[in-house]
Write an enzyme that holds these catalytic residues in place. Structure first.
Site, PDB file in Angstrom:
ATOM      1  N   TYR A   1       0.830  -1.216   0.000  1.00  0.00           N
ATOM      2  CA  TYR A   1       0.000   0.000   0.000  1.00  0.00           C
ATOM      3  C   TYR A   1       0.859   1.259   0.000  1.00  0.00           C
ATOM      4  O   TYR A   1       0.499   2.261  -0.624  1.00  0.00           O
ATOM      5  CB  TYR A   1      -1.018  -0.035   1.151  1.00  0.00           C
ATOM      6  CG  TYR A   1      -2.223  -0.849   0.755  1.00  0.00           C
ATOM      7  CD1 TYR A   1      -3.229  -0.296  -0.029  1.00  0.00           C
ATOM      8  CD2 TYR A   1      -2.312  -2.195   1.085  1.00  0.00           C
ATOM      9  CE1 TYR A   1      -4.305  -1.053  -0.452  1.00  0.00           C
ATOM     10  CE2 TYR A   1      -3.396  -2.961   0.666  1.00  0.00           C
ATOM     11  CZ  TYR A   1      -4.387  -2.386  -0.104  1.00  0.00           C
ATOM     12  OH  TYR A   1      -5.440  -3.125  -0.547  1.00  0.00           O
TER      13      TYR A   1
ATOM     14  N   ARG B   1       1.738   1.725  -3.531  1.00  0.00           N
ATOM     15  CA  ARG B   1       0.604   2.254  -4.309  1.00  0.00           C
ATOM     16  C   ARG B   1       0.375   3.734  -4.003  1.00  0.00           C
ATOM     17  O   ARG B   1       0.066   4.523  -4.890  1.00  0.00           O
ATOM     18  CB  ARG B   1      -0.661   1.437  -4.019  1.00  0.00           C
ATOM     19  CG  ARG B   1      -0.545   0.017  -4.575  1.00  0.00           C
ATOM     20  CD  ARG B   1      -1.806  -0.776  -4.369  1.00  0.00           C
ATOM     21  NE  ARG B   1      -2.966  -0.173  -5.016  1.00  0.00           N
ATOM     22  CZ  ARG B   1      -4.221  -0.513  -4.770  1.00  0.00           C
ATOM     23  NH1 ARG B   1      -4.490  -1.463  -3.893  1.00  0.00           N
ATOM     24  NH2 ARG B   1      -5.218   0.083  -5.379  1.00  0.00           N
TER      25      ARG B   1
ATOM     26  N   GLN C   1     -14.896   3.328  -7.488  1.00  0.00           N
ATOM     27  CA  GLN C   1     -14.254   2.163  -6.855  1.00  0.00           C
ATOM     28  C   GLN C   1     -12.791   2.467  -6.598  1.00  0.00           C
ATOM     29  O   GLN C   1     -12.073   1.658  -6.032  1.00  0.00           O
ATOM     30  CB  GLN C   1     -14.350   0.950  -7.783  1.00  0.00           C
ATOM     31  CG  GLN C   1     -15.764   0.541  -8.097  1.00  0.00           C
ATOM     32  CD  GLN C   1     -15.797  -0.433  -9.276  1.00  0.00           C
ATOM     33  OE1 GLN C   1     -15.696  -1.637  -9.106  1.00  0.00           O
ATOM     34  NE2 GLN C   1     -15.940   0.101 -10.467  1.00  0.00           N
TER      35      GLN C   1
ATOM     36  N   HIS D   1     -14.877   1.845  -2.226  1.00  0.00           N
ATOM     37  CA  HIS D   1     -13.813   0.943  -1.769  1.00  0.00           C
ATOM     38  C   HIS D   1     -12.813   1.640  -0.847  1.00  0.00           C
ATOM     39  O   HIS D   1     -11.715   1.129  -0.641  1.00  0.00           O
ATOM     40  CB  HIS D   1     -13.097   0.320  -2.973  1.00  0.00           C
ATOM     41  CG  HIS D   1     -13.965  -0.651  -3.751  1.00  0.00           C
ATOM     42  ND1 HIS D   1     -13.648  -1.152  -4.984  1.00  0.00           N
ATOM     43  CD2 HIS D   1     -15.160  -1.217  -3.426  1.00  0.00           C
ATOM     44  CE1 HIS D   1     -14.598  -1.988  -5.395  1.00  0.00           C
ATOM     45  NE2 HIS D   1     -15.529  -2.026  -4.477  1.00  0.00           N
TER      46      HIS D   1
ATOM     47  N   CYS E   1      -7.967   0.991  12.426  1.00  0.00           N
ATOM     48  CA  CYS E   1      -7.330  -0.050  13.220  1.00  0.00           C
ATOM     49  C   CYS E   1      -7.865  -1.412  12.779  1.00  0.00           C
ATOM     50  O   CYS E   1      -9.068  -1.598  12.614  1.00  0.00           O
ATOM     51  CB  CYS E   1      -7.617   0.195  14.709  1.00  0.00           C
ATOM     52  SG  CYS E   1      -7.027  -1.142  15.747  1.00  0.00           S
TER      53      CYS E   1
ATOM     54  N   CYS F   1      -2.204   1.175  16.725  1.00  0.00           N
ATOM     55  CA  CYS F   1      -3.352   2.014  17.052  1.00  0.00           C
ATOM     56  C   CYS F   1      -3.125   2.677  18.404  1.00  0.00           C
ATOM     57  O   CYS F   1      -2.780   1.984  19.377  1.00  0.00           O
ATOM     58  CB  CYS F   1      -4.589   1.123  17.085  1.00  0.00           C
ATOM     59  SG  CYS F   1      -6.043   1.902  17.794  1.00  0.00           S
TER      60      CYS F   1
ATOM     61  N   SER G   1     -13.986  -2.769 -15.113  1.00  0.00           N
ATOM     62  CA  SER G   1     -14.137  -4.068 -15.783  1.00  0.00           C
ATOM     63  C   SER G   1     -15.531  -4.637 -15.543  1.00  0.00           C
ATOM     64  O   SER G   1     -15.965  -5.538 -16.262  1.00  0.00           O
ATOM     65  CB  SER G   1     -13.072  -5.038 -15.281  1.00  0.00           C
ATOM     66  OG  SER G   1     -13.104  -5.100 -13.873  1.00  0.00           O
TER      67      SER G   1
ATOM     68  N   ALA H   1     -12.188  -1.071 -24.072  1.00  0.00           N
ATOM     69  CA  ALA H   1     -12.457  -2.344 -24.761  1.00  0.00           C
ATOM     70  C   ALA H   1     -13.705  -2.993 -24.165  1.00  0.00           C
ATOM     71  O   ALA H   1     -14.006  -2.793 -22.989  1.00  0.00           O
ATOM     72  CB  ALA H   1     -11.259  -3.270 -24.593  1.00  0.00           C
TER      73      ALA H   1
HETATM   74  P1  OAD Z   1      -9.937  -3.189 -13.345  1.00  0.00           P
HETATM   75  O1  OAD Z   1      -8.433  -3.104 -13.329  1.00  0.00           O
HETATM   76  O2  OAD Z   1     -10.600  -4.489 -13.115  1.00  0.00           O
HETATM   77  O3  OAD Z   1     -10.490  -2.684 -14.756  1.00  0.00           O
HETATM   78  C1  OAD Z   1     -10.069  -1.492 -15.360  1.00  0.00           C
HETATM   79  C2  OAD Z   1     -10.957  -1.265 -16.551  1.00  0.00           C
HETATM   80  O4  OAD Z   1     -10.573  -0.021 -17.134  1.00  0.00           O
HETATM   81  C3  OAD Z   1     -10.844  -2.319 -17.655  1.00  0.00           C
HETATM   82  O5  OAD Z   1     -12.157  -2.661 -18.067  1.00  0.00           O
HETATM   83  C4  OAD Z   1     -10.085  -1.591 -18.771  1.00  0.00           C
HETATM   84  O6  OAD Z   1     -10.493  -2.034 -20.065  1.00  0.00           O
HETATM   85  C5  OAD Z   1     -10.510  -0.159 -18.529  1.00  0.00           C
HETATM   86  N1  OAD Z   1      -9.576   0.885 -18.973  1.00  0.00           N
HETATM   87  C6  OAD Z   1      -8.215   0.865 -18.959  1.00  0.00           C
HETATM   88  N2  OAD Z   1      -7.708   2.018 -19.390  1.00  0.00           N
HETATM   89  C7  OAD Z   1      -8.777   2.815 -19.705  1.00  0.00           C
HETATM   90  C8  OAD Z   1      -8.914   4.141 -20.194  1.00  0.00           C
HETATM   91  N3  OAD Z   1      -7.859   4.904 -20.472  1.00  0.00           N
HETATM   92  N4  OAD Z   1     -10.173   4.615 -20.383  1.00  0.00           N
HETATM   93  C9  OAD Z   1     -11.267   3.859 -20.108  1.00  0.00           C
HETATM   94  N5  OAD Z   1     -11.189   2.610 -19.641  1.00  0.00           N
HETATM   95  C10 OAD Z   1      -9.975   2.077 -19.438  1.00  0.00           C
HETATM   96  O7  OAD Z   1     -10.443  -2.084 -12.345  1.00  0.00           O
HETATM   97  P2  OAD Z   1     -11.853  -1.887 -11.667  1.00  0.00           P
HETATM   98  O8  OAD Z   1     -12.963  -2.274 -12.587  1.00  0.00           O
HETATM   99  O9  OAD Z   1     -11.841  -0.535 -11.089  1.00  0.00           O
HETATM  100  O10 OAD Z   1     -11.650  -3.533  -5.584  1.00  0.00           O
HETATM  101  O11 OAD Z   1     -11.760  -2.935 -10.519  1.00  0.00           O
HETATM  102  C11 OAD Z   1     -12.815  -2.963  -9.613  1.00  0.00           C
HETATM  103  C12 OAD Z   1     -12.332  -3.372  -8.290  1.00  0.00           C
HETATM  104  O12 OAD Z   1     -11.637  -4.610  -8.442  1.00  0.00           O
HETATM  105  C13 OAD Z   1     -11.281  -2.484  -7.666  1.00  0.00           C
HETATM  106  O13 OAD Z   1     -11.838  -1.365  -7.043  1.00  0.00           O
HETATM  107  C14 OAD Z   1     -10.691  -3.412  -6.664  1.00  0.00           C
HETATM  108  C15 OAD Z   1     -10.685  -4.728  -7.419  1.00  0.00           C
HETATM  109  O14 OAD Z   1     -11.120  -5.777  -6.718  1.00  0.00           O
HETATM  110  C16 OAD Z   1     -11.185  -3.670  -4.360  1.00  0.00           C
HETATM  111  O15 OAD Z   1     -10.008  -3.552  -4.090  1.00  0.00           O
HETATM  112  C17 OAD Z   1     -12.258  -3.957  -3.354  1.00  0.00           C
END
Ligand code: OAD
Length: 247
Positions: free
Chosen positions: A67, A70, A101, A119, A127, A147, A189, A215
């Site tokens: 983290y 990140r 998210q 999220h 904590c 904590c 996604s 995509a």
């Molecule tokens: P993902 O990494 O699963 O998906 C990213 C999406 O963004 C994909 O569908 C790509 O095709 C799209 N993408 C990439 N570049 C792009 C751009 N320039 N313009 C538009 N779209 C683009 O990320 P999330 O869907 O956010 O949760 O993932 C959802 C959650 O999965 C996250 O918040 C995380 C993970 O589990 C937790 O940590 C609880």
């Protein structure tokens, strides 16, 4: 880039708009998407295996350091034109909710105000034992601090796999999806529930639902309109088409 007139018209007229964003919105800021291959030292770890209570229990230092890594990526990044276009849209719509998210805080840095962080946020802490917020002015990079109340380990205030979403954030998100006229689902996604249910909730409540992604993915064919282009290019183009020149 061809943007359908029906979307431009709907955007101009909409009084109630809800937006769901995912990691794709921050990709053009240089923040890796959640399912991107990791690079460097972290390449051999699967993010899904680091983002869980079990992973933290087994190796809190490893998870904390991931983290910290990140956070360092996000600190070096800046909001992109897609984030800025959404902040601009909020200023033009009476009832606007931005559900994200993403845990990177880039929407707020871009000027968005009504942001629902489903999220959590990388820059907040709580904590692991008593689950209450912990204030840290600087987060130590190497190991989780303790904590001040109970001596438990401090964790990032993000939702991990196997955990429930913050209930109030989820209720606010569902209410926004149910009452909006236009729902934009951008850069996600669409595989992680329950967030991925929001566009479908909006659609069954009568909203016009639009996906913006680079995509086709899990949502393909499920919404009213699918536009495949990078959000950092498409959103400013959409704002210009609907409202003329925008900042
Ligand atoms: P993902 O990494 O699963 O998906 C990213 C999406 O963004 C994909 O569908 C790509 O095709 C799209 N993408 C990439 N570049 C792009 C751009 N320039 N313009 C538009 N779209 C683009 O990320 P999330 O869907 O956010 O949760 O993932 C959802 C959650 O999965 C996250 O918040 C995380 C993970 O589990 C937790 O940590 C609880």
């Amino acid at each position: 880039m061809q943007i359908p007139d029906t979307l431009i018209e709907r955007l101009r007229k909409a009084q109630r708009v809800a937006v769901l964003t995912g990691a794709g919105v921050s990709a053009e800021s240089g923040v890796p998407t959640f399912r991107d291959a990791q690079t460097g030292l972290w390449a051999r770890y699967d993010p899904a295996e680091l983002a869980s209570p079990d992973a933290f229990r087994a190796n809190p230092t490893l998870v904390w350091q991931w983290y910290a890594y990140r956070r360092s990526l996000v600190e070096a990044a800046a909001p992109n034109p897609g984030h800025l276009a959404l902040a601009d849209l909020e200023r033009r719509v009476a009832d606007f909710t931005l559900i994200t998210q993403n845990v990177d805080g880039l929407h707020r840095r871009a000027g968005s105000q009504n942001v629902v962080e489903l999220h959590g946020n990388l820059f907040r802490y709580r904590c692991f034992s008593d689950d209450e917020p912990v204030e840290l002015t600087t987060a130590p990079p190497d190991a989780p601090p303790r904590c001040p109340r109970c001596g438990g380990l401090v964790r990032p205030d993000v939702v991990w796999f196997g955990e429930l979403l913050p209930p109030q954030a989820w209720r606010t998100a569902v209410a926004a999806a149910e009452r909006c006229e236009l729902f934009l689902c951008i850069g996600t996604s669409g595989v992680v529930r329950p967030a991925a249910d929001l566009p479908l909730i909006a659609r069954s409540a009568g909203a016009y639902t639009v996906e913006i992604n680079i995509a086709p993915g899990a949502l393909d064919g499920l919404l009213d309109l699918h536009l495949y282009a990078p959000s950092g290019r498409l959103l400013p183009a959409l704002m210009t088409a609907a409202f003329g020149h925008t900042p």
